[in-house]
Design an enzyme around this catalytic site. Sequence first.
Site, PDB file in Angstrom:
ATOM      1  N   GLY A 131       0.778  -1.243   0.000  1.00  0.00           N
ATOM      2  CA  GLY A 131       0.000   0.000   0.000  1.00  0.00           C
ATOM      3  C   GLY A 131       0.805   1.287   0.000  1.00  0.00           C
ATOM      4  CG  MET A 165      -0.912  -8.561  -6.089  1.00  0.00           C
ATOM      5  SD  MET A 165       0.200  -7.815  -7.313  1.00  0.00           S
ATOM      6  CE  MET A 165       1.022  -9.278  -7.923  1.00  0.00           C
ATOM      7  CG  HIS A 186       3.358  -2.726 -15.220  1.00  0.00           C
ATOM      8  ND1 HIS A 186       3.067  -3.921 -14.605  1.00  0.00           N
ATOM      9  CD2 HIS A 186       4.424  -2.960 -16.032  1.00  0.00           C
ATOM     10  CE1 HIS A 186       3.912  -4.848 -15.033  1.00  0.00           C
ATOM     11  NE2 HIS A 186       4.745  -4.291 -15.895  1.00  0.00           N
ATOM     12  CG  ASP A 221      -7.257  -2.459 -22.392  1.00  0.00           C
ATOM     13  OD1 ASP A 221      -6.574  -3.284 -21.732  1.00  0.00           O
ATOM     14  OD2 ASP A 221      -6.884  -1.973 -23.472  1.00  0.00           O
ATOM     15  N   GLY A 233      -6.960  -6.252 -21.692  1.00  0.00           N
ATOM     16  CA  GLY A 233      -5.622  -6.846 -21.771  1.00  0.00           C
ATOM     17  C   GLY A 233      -4.856  -6.638 -20.469  1.00  0.00           C
TER      18      GLY A 233
HETATM   19  C1  GRF Z   1       4.122  -1.311  -7.250  1.00  0.00           C
HETATM   20  O1  GRF Z   1       5.423  -1.531  -7.703  1.00  0.00           O
HETATM   21  C2  GRF Z   1       3.188  -1.157  -8.418  1.00  0.00           C
HETATM   22  O2  GRF Z   1       3.785  -0.596  -9.534  1.00  0.00           O
HETATM   23  C3  GRF Z   1       2.802  -2.584  -8.727  1.00  0.00           C
HETATM   24  O3  GRF Z   1       2.724  -3.214  -7.474  1.00  0.00           O
HETATM   25  C4  GRF Z   1       3.553  -2.521  -6.542  1.00  0.00           C
HETATM   26  C5  GRF Z   1       2.669  -2.159  -5.396  1.00  0.00           C
HETATM   27  O4  GRF Z   1       3.365  -1.581  -4.325  1.00  0.00           O
HETATM   28  N1  GRF Z   1       1.582  -2.628  -9.493  1.00  0.00           N
HETATM   29  P1  GRF Z   1       2.557  -0.860  -3.174  1.00  0.00           P
HETATM   30  O5  GRF Z   1       1.563  -1.872  -2.617  1.00  0.00           O
HETATM   31  O6  GRF Z   1       1.873   0.333  -3.741  1.00  0.00           O
HETATM   32  O7  GRF Z   1       3.591  -0.484  -2.137  1.00  0.00           O
END
Ligand code: GRF
Length: 234
Positions: free
Chosen positions: A41, A119, A138, A170, A172
Amino acid sequence: MSDGSNSPGNSGAQLTGGIALGRAADVERPLRIGILVSGRGSNMQALVAACRQGHVAAQPVIVVSDRPGAPALEKALAEGIPVRCLDFHSYPSREAYERDLIDTLQAAEVELIVLAGYMRILSSEVIRAFPQRILNIHPSLLPSFPGLHPHEQALAHGVKLSGCTVHLVDEGVDQGPIIAQQAVPVLDDDTPETLSERILEVEHQLYPEAVRLMASGALRLFDRRVVRSVERRQ
Ligand code: GRF
């Protein structure tokens, strides 16, 4: 006026055509955001801080986790944000989980959904319920290295620059139209951990900036291109 055309027209200083993204928000009527988390987070915290400090005209109205033990939940509670834990594994099916997720976000009258280390891949049901209203971050310069282990992928490929990307979600995986990107150098002695730390620092700047743009009412979408019009003076 939106004529739905596929390339940006320019009428004076104002862009015409395409699809308007987000909404012009202000302190009286901030953009209502729902944040989806699964883990640490830190992006959620950076975004909440930017909203609280008045840098972003948005209000986090709910944080939803798919995992009961996610540290992000405690952090959200400490910030006084309403949290919901929808434990994915307690549902009979993915459809049932996502139905509850959609209902929860709609009940909170969320205008923009921000995935912050969430996730799960959202199905088209969720995406259709919130068209062009879901953002993800990402940790790579998309379209390079989508999916899992982007830092390992970047190091294995030998790129000299990596970074992070905020994009619309989207159907993908990590493929939607790009809102914002920021590059960082890849160093010769980098490991996935050191590269990840360097990128994460930039993520904490870029994600609030992307949400700020969505709350500016200045973004328009032309096919895959997100283009910024003249921003309204605050
Ligand atoms: C980050 O690196 C984000 O880019 C990826 O997952 C990670 C999440 O980290 N999608 P956090 O939970 O925001 O500390």
